[in-house]
Design a protein around this motif. Structure first.
Motif, mmCIF file in Angstrom:
data_model
loop_
_atom_site.group_PDB
_atom_site.id
_atom_site.type_symbol
_atom_site.label_atom_id
_atom_site.label_comp_id
_atom_site.label_asym_id
_atom_site.label_seq_id
_atom_site.Cartn_x
_atom_site.Cartn_y
_atom_site.Cartn_z
ATOM 1 N N ILE A 4 0.850 -1.180 0.000
ATOM 2 C CA ILE A 4 0.000 0.000 0.000
ATOM 3 C C ILE A 4 0.886 1.230 0.000
ATOM 4 C CG2 ILE A 4 -1.764 1.293 1.257
ATOM 5 C CD1 ILE A 4 -2.705 -1.385 2.408
ATOM 6 N N LYS A 6 0.639 5.106 0.556
ATOM 7 C CA LYS A 6 -0.170 6.226 1.034
ATOM 8 C C LYS A 6 0.744 7.409 1.255
ATOM 9 C CE LYS A 6 -4.027 3.976 3.250
ATOM 10 N NZ LYS A 6 -4.901 3.959 4.413
ATOM 11 N N ASP A 7 0.282 8.582 0.860
ATOM 12 C CA ASP A 7 1.049 9.808 1.028
ATOM 13 C C ASP A 7 0.049 10.943 1.224
ATOM 14 O OD1 ASP A 7 2.376 12.361 -0.141
ATOM 15 O OD2 ASP A 7 4.042 10.973 0.171
ATOM 16 N N GLU A 11 -3.785 12.190 -1.010
ATOM 17 C CA GLU A 11 -5.114 12.033 -0.412
ATOM 18 C C GLU A 11 -6.166 12.777 -1.200
ATOM 19 O OE1 GLU A 11 -4.924 13.088 3.710
ATOM 20 O OE2 GLU A 11 -3.729 11.332 4.179
ATOM 21 N N PRO A 12 -7.338 12.230 -1.378
ATOM 22 C CA PRO A 12 -7.929 11.064 -0.736
ATOM 23 C C PRO A 12 -7.614 9.748 -1.452
ATOM 24 C CG PRO A 12 -9.574 12.088 -2.091
ATOM 25 C CD PRO A 12 -8.321 12.924 -2.209
ATOM 26 N N PHE A 14 -5.026 6.558 -2.786
ATOM 27 C CA PHE A 14 -3.842 5.786 -2.441
ATOM 28 C C PHE A 14 -3.715 4.655 -3.447
ATOM 29 C CE2 PHE A 14 -7.256 3.925 0.020
ATOM 30 C CZ PHE A 14 -7.030 2.561 -0.032
ATOM 31 N N THR A 16 -2.507 0.609 -4.260
ATOM 32 C CA THR A 16 -2.138 -0.719 -3.790
ATOM 33 C C THR A 16 -1.470 -1.447 -4.949
ATOM 34 O OG1 THR A 16 -4.263 -1.720 -4.372
ATOM 35 C CG2 THR A 16 -4.049 -0.834 -2.143
ATOM 36 N N GLU A 26 -9.764 5.227 -3.700
ATOM 37 C CA GLU A 26 -10.137 6.526 -3.149
ATOM 38 C C GLU A 26 -10.897 6.302 -1.852
ATOM 39 O OE1 GLU A 26 -12.580 10.551 -4.414
ATOM 40 O OE2 GLU A 26 -12.691 8.782 -5.684
ATOM 41 N N MET A 27 -10.515 7.039 -0.802
ATOM 42 C CA MET A 27 -11.269 7.009 0.448
ATOM 43 C C MET A 27 -12.424 7.991 0.313
ATOM 44 S SD MET A 27 -10.233 4.785 2.566
ATOM 45 C CE MET A 27 -11.067 5.248 4.043
ATOM 46 N N GLU A 46 -13.597 2.525 0.955
ATOM 47 C CA GLU A 46 -12.648 2.566 -0.153
ATOM 48 C C GLU A 46 -13.375 2.280 -1.461
ATOM 49 O OE1 GLU A 46 -9.709 -0.367 0.713
ATOM 50 O OE2 GLU A 46 -8.988 0.704 2.469
#
Length: 68
Positions: A4, A6-7, A11-12, A14, A16, A26-27, A46
């Protein structure tokens, strides 16, 4: 095994990575409908944006998504 990426700058979104592809996720923080009386907090979830063969392709999609 999935990796994963993530940075805070992404955001939103990330990324994988599995042995087949890079997936952009996308969150999403859901919002309430106007006339809802239920006050329980809604859980973020997600959402898959797409699957790409290269990291560069995944980053291009995130860049376009951040501009919208």
């Amino acid at each position: 095994m999935n990796t994963i990426i993530k940075d805070p700058n992404l955001e939103p979104f990330f990324i994988t990575k599995d042995k087949y592809c890079f997936s952009v996720m996308e969150m999403v923080q859901p919002t309430r409908k106007r006339n809802t009386k239920d006050k329980t907090p809604l859980e973020p979830y997600e959402k898959a944006v797409g699957h790409y063969t290269s990291l560069g392709g995944a980053l291009k999609v995130i860049a376009k998504g951040r501009l919208d």
